[in-house]
Design an enzyme around this catalytic site. Structure first.
Site, PDB file in Angstrom:
ATOM      1  N   LYS A   1      -2.402 -11.186  12.224  1.00  0.00           N
ATOM      2  CA  LYS A   1      -1.176 -10.605  11.658  1.00  0.00           C
ATOM      3  C   LYS A   1      -0.174 -10.495  12.786  1.00  0.00           C
ATOM      4  O   LYS A   1      -0.540 -10.462  13.963  1.00  0.00           O
ATOM      5  CB  LYS A   1      -1.463  -9.205  11.096  1.00  0.00           C
ATOM      6  CG  LYS A   1      -0.491  -8.779  10.043  1.00  0.00           C
ATOM      7  CD  LYS A   1      -0.842  -9.399   8.702  1.00  0.00           C
ATOM      8  CE  LYS A   1       0.098  -8.991   7.607  1.00  0.00           C
ATOM      9  NZ  LYS A   1      -0.387  -9.408   6.293  1.00  0.00           N
TER      10      LYS A   1
HETATM   11  P1  NAD Z   1       8.667  -7.274   0.422  1.00  0.00           P
HETATM   12  O1  NAD Z   1       9.391  -7.029   1.683  1.00  0.00           O
HETATM   13  O2  NAD Z   1       9.023  -8.447  -0.395  1.00  0.00           O
HETATM   14  O3  NAD Z   1       8.740  -5.969  -0.522  1.00  0.00           O
HETATM   15  C1  NAD Z   1       8.396  -4.695  -0.055  1.00  0.00           C
HETATM   16  C2  NAD Z   1       8.798  -3.693  -1.128  1.00  0.00           C
HETATM   17  O4  NAD Z   1       8.323  -2.395  -0.743  1.00  0.00           O
HETATM   18  C3  NAD Z   1      10.313  -3.559  -1.304  1.00  0.00           C
HETATM   19  O5  NAD Z   1      10.611  -3.425  -2.669  1.00  0.00           O
HETATM   20  C4  NAD Z   1      10.635  -2.264  -0.570  1.00  0.00           C
HETATM   21  O6  NAD Z   1      11.797  -1.623  -1.048  1.00  0.00           O
HETATM   22  C5  NAD Z   1       9.390  -1.465  -0.866  1.00  0.00           C
HETATM   23  N1  NAD Z   1       9.173  -0.353   0.066  1.00  0.00           N
HETATM   24  C6  NAD Z   1       9.236  -0.386   1.408  1.00  0.00           C
HETATM   25  N2  NAD Z   1       9.015   0.848   1.904  1.00  0.00           N
HETATM   26  C7  NAD Z   1       8.793   1.648   0.844  1.00  0.00           C
HETATM   27  C8  NAD Z   1       8.507   3.025   0.707  1.00  0.00           C
HETATM   28  N3  NAD Z   1       8.399   3.812   1.771  1.00  0.00           N
HETATM   29  N4  NAD Z   1       8.332   3.540  -0.538  1.00  0.00           N
HETATM   30  C9  NAD Z   1       8.448   2.746  -1.631  1.00  0.00           C
HETATM   31  N5  NAD Z   1       8.727   1.426  -1.559  1.00  0.00           N
HETATM   32  C10 NAD Z   1       8.891   0.898  -0.335  1.00  0.00           C
HETATM   33  O7  NAD Z   1       7.111  -7.319   0.834  1.00  0.00           O
HETATM   34  P2  NAD Z   1       5.914  -8.007   0.035  1.00  0.00           P
HETATM   35  O8  NAD Z   1       5.703  -9.357   0.603  1.00  0.00           O
HETATM   36  O9  NAD Z   1       6.112  -7.833  -1.410  1.00  0.00           O
HETATM   37  O10 NAD Z   1       4.677  -7.119   0.531  1.00  0.00           O
HETATM   38  C11 NAD Z   1       4.355  -5.882  -0.083  1.00  0.00           C
HETATM   39  C12 NAD Z   1       2.933  -5.502   0.289  1.00  0.00           C
HETATM   40  O11 NAD Z   1       2.039  -6.534  -0.131  1.00  0.00           O
HETATM   41  C13 NAD Z   1       2.668  -5.343   1.778  1.00  0.00           C
HETATM   42  O12 NAD Z   1       1.689  -4.344   1.973  1.00  0.00           O
HETATM   43  C14 NAD Z   1       2.111  -6.684   2.194  1.00  0.00           C
HETATM   44  O13 NAD Z   1       1.334  -6.624   3.374  1.00  0.00           O
HETATM   45  C15 NAD Z   1       1.266  -6.994   0.985  1.00  0.00           C
HETATM   46  N6  NAD Z   1       0.957  -8.409   0.796  1.00  0.00           N
HETATM   47  C16 NAD Z   1       1.942  -9.344   0.705  1.00  0.00           C
HETATM   48  C17 NAD Z   1       1.609 -10.679   0.499  1.00  0.00           C
HETATM   49  C18 NAD Z   1       2.654 -11.763   0.310  1.00  0.00           C
HETATM   50  O14 NAD Z   1       2.273 -12.869  -0.046  1.00  0.00           O
HETATM   51  N7  NAD Z   1       3.920 -11.492   0.492  1.00  0.00           N
HETATM   52  C19 NAD Z   1       0.252 -11.053   0.420  1.00  0.00           C
HETATM   53  C20 NAD Z   1      -0.726 -10.069   0.511  1.00  0.00           C
HETATM   54  C21 NAD Z   1      -0.366  -8.750   0.691  1.00  0.00           C
END
Ligand code: NAD
Length: 490
Positions: free
Chosen positions: A176
């Site tokens: 990561k």
């Molecule tokens: P992103 O940046 O697209 O979206 C993040 C979202 O979380 C946004 O809507 C933001 O406003 C919200 N957020 C941030 N801080 C917050 C808070 N304190 N309270 C409430 N909402 C909050 O990110 P993403 O890619 O959708 O990733 C989200 C989660 O999923 C992360 O934990 C990431 O590690 C995990 N994840 C992502 C992927 C991927 O393919 N993108 C794969 C596996 C896991």
């Protein structure tokens, strides 16, 4: 616990011998830590036989530096990940030497790099890449742009990636990375220069057959394209077109895969379908709430809509909204794209954090950041299933409450694995110069993720453990087998 020889360490003042640890502690100041101690002796966790910094966080748990707690407001995800590992290892007595290897990260890179801002000033930023394990294949894991990114968070997320790839049985290890910044503080041009300069700073520490980044919080296909372009530019002309797979989650036009953008959300929904099917629960008419409406949250919400389920509340960084009659996930996605968040969405009422967590629904999809389901928030959840889209959304205290309240959990390393599975497909397509249809990708994804779910359910049944522990048992068993077969060099 072994008795440790008391010994004076120059410059450190002995303060206590604890009943449990039988160690002589020495206190010394360390900037940024509330209370930090060093001791000489055997640490029961990492078994380092030398001076080792340990910290007593507010939770009162002593940890050595490999488990070091940040004593800031932020809860330490790495500590939670290691606690969970300890719990799993206790449940099934894995090979001690292998656990010793898996309890640490392999490589940790911290880079400070200068970038010129639009106004001509130079800003020095800090970026991280942590490679946890590559016993099963090249390191693999996302890059996060966020102000809270630090070495412990990246260590934790890299460790979770190792469990995830091992669990779903794809030939990758875990890594990561990220940059400590708030993207809102920078213009798109500055973000491009930051991304390119960070990629350059990483140099050969990433590579298509060595370590392959992907999108995570606040990073997207465009950022992946900049990484690819920068990486390619440092290669000889001969090698340039052989490294398309240095990064996944790229735009389609730049070598990306069909279905990658929605992959994590799609994986979550395949698993919810399976959970519902196994329990005879009807998704049509069922209600769900989503925290985080970025890539993962919005896709999961939109795909749930296709099952006739009703989105009743959403929370993101800008606030929370609720409409018991239902919120149209596609319409909200368009709104968030133009407004930057859910706040002010006209077809729902604004609510606060506690009201969001206590909204009655069947399913909760946390898809924001870690440590959201705490002991307190788990008590007020009014749901049947938590499908963990985010990495590490549930604290150990929250987990205990969910178990006591008989709320089902599809744990993160399984639930959000759709992203890395389709990243693997993208990597394969790039290597073979192939393009697969979306339908083929969805079918392959469903097969892999459902068979992982079945392995986890079987382990939960066999060892009489919760789903999170079961998922980790499946993952660590696979890693244990590989280490046993290959041995440890030399
Ligand atoms: P992103 O940046 O697209 O979206 C993040 C979202 O979380 C946004 O809507 C933001 O406003 C919200 N957020 C941030 N801080 C917050 C808070 N304190 N309270 C409430 N909402 C909050 O990110 P993403 O890619 O959708 O990733 C989200 C989660 O999923 C992360 O934990 C990431 O590690 C995990 N994840 C992502 C992927 C991927 O393919 N993108 C794969 C596996 C896991």
């Amino acid at each position: 616990m072994n008795e440790i020889r008391k010994e004076n360490v120059k410059g450190l003042k002995p303060i206590a011998t604890t009943k449990d640890w039988k160690l002589l502690y020495f206190q010394h100041g360390r900037p940024g830590l509330e209370e930090s101690i060093s001791y000489k002796g055997l640490c029961s966790h990492c078994e380092i036989r030398d001076i080792c910094s340990i910290v007593k966080p507010k939770t009162g748990i002593w940890r050595c530096r490999y488990y070091q707690a940040r004593t800031t407001q932020k809860t330490n995800l790495y500590e939670n990940v290691i606690k969970q590992l300890d719990h799993t290892v206790e449940a099934i007595h894995f090979d001690k030497d292998i656990c010793e290897i898996l309890a640490r990260t392999m490589n940790e890179l911290v880079v400070h790099f200068p970038v010129r801002m639009d106004d001509g000033r130079v800003k020095v930023l800090t970026g991280y890449r942590v490679q946890h394990n590559n016993a099963l294949g090249p390191f693999k894991g996302g890059l996060r742009f966020h102000p809270m990114v630090d070495i412990d968070e990246v260590r934790a997320l890299a460790t979770l990636m190792t469990w995830k790839t091992a669990l779903v049985n794809i030939p990758f290890g875990g890594a990561k990375g990220g940059i400590q910044l708030d993207p809102a503080d920078f213009t798109p041009e500055e973000l491009e220069r930051i991304t390119r300069r960070f990629t350059f700073a990483l140099g050969n520490n990433i590579g298509p057959e060595y370590d392959i980044p992907a999108p995570d919080v606040n990073t997207n296909p465009k950022i992946m394209a900049w990484i690819l372009d920068t990486y390619m530019s440092t290669m000889t002309p001969n090698e340039r077109n052989r490294c398309l797979h240095v990064v996944t989650g790229k735009p389609l036009e730049a070598g990306g895969s069909q279905g990658r953008n929605k992959a994590t959300g799609q994986g979550i929904v395949f698993l919810i379908e399976k959970w519902a099917h196994d329990r005879g629960f009807k998704l049509r008419g069922a209600s769900y709430i989503v925290q985080g409406f970025g890539n993962v949250g919005s896709w999961a919400a939109r795909l749930m809509k296709q099952h006739g389920s009703k989105l009743v509340a959403v929370e993101d960084i800008t606030g929370a909204i609720r409409n018991k009659e239902g919120i149209d996930a596609d319409n909200l996605t368009s709104y968030v794209k133009t407004r930057g968040g859910v706040q002010g969405y006209p077809k729902a009422e604004p609510i606060n954090h506690v009201e969001f967590f206590s909204t009655r629904a069947d399913i909760f999809i946390p898809a924001a950041l870690e440590n959201q389901i705490t002991g307190d928030t788990a008590e007020i959840l009014n749901i049947r299933l938590v499908a963990e889209g985010a990495n590490g959304p549930t604290e150990p205290e929250g987990d205990k409450v969910l178990q006591r309240r008989n709320i089902d959990v599809i744990p993160d390393i399984l639930c959000n694995a759709g992203g890395v599975i389709v990243s693997y497909f993208e990597w394969l397509q790039n290597k073979r110069s192939e393009f697969w249809e979306e339908e083929e990708i969805d079918n392959k994804l469903r097969k892999i993720i459902i068979s992982a779910y079945e392995r986890v359910c079987a382990a939960a049944e066999k060892y009489k453990v919760d789903m999170r522990t079961a998922a980790q048992i499946v993952a660590i068993s696979r890693l244990e087998m590989v280490y046993k077969e290959r041995g440890i060099f030399p």
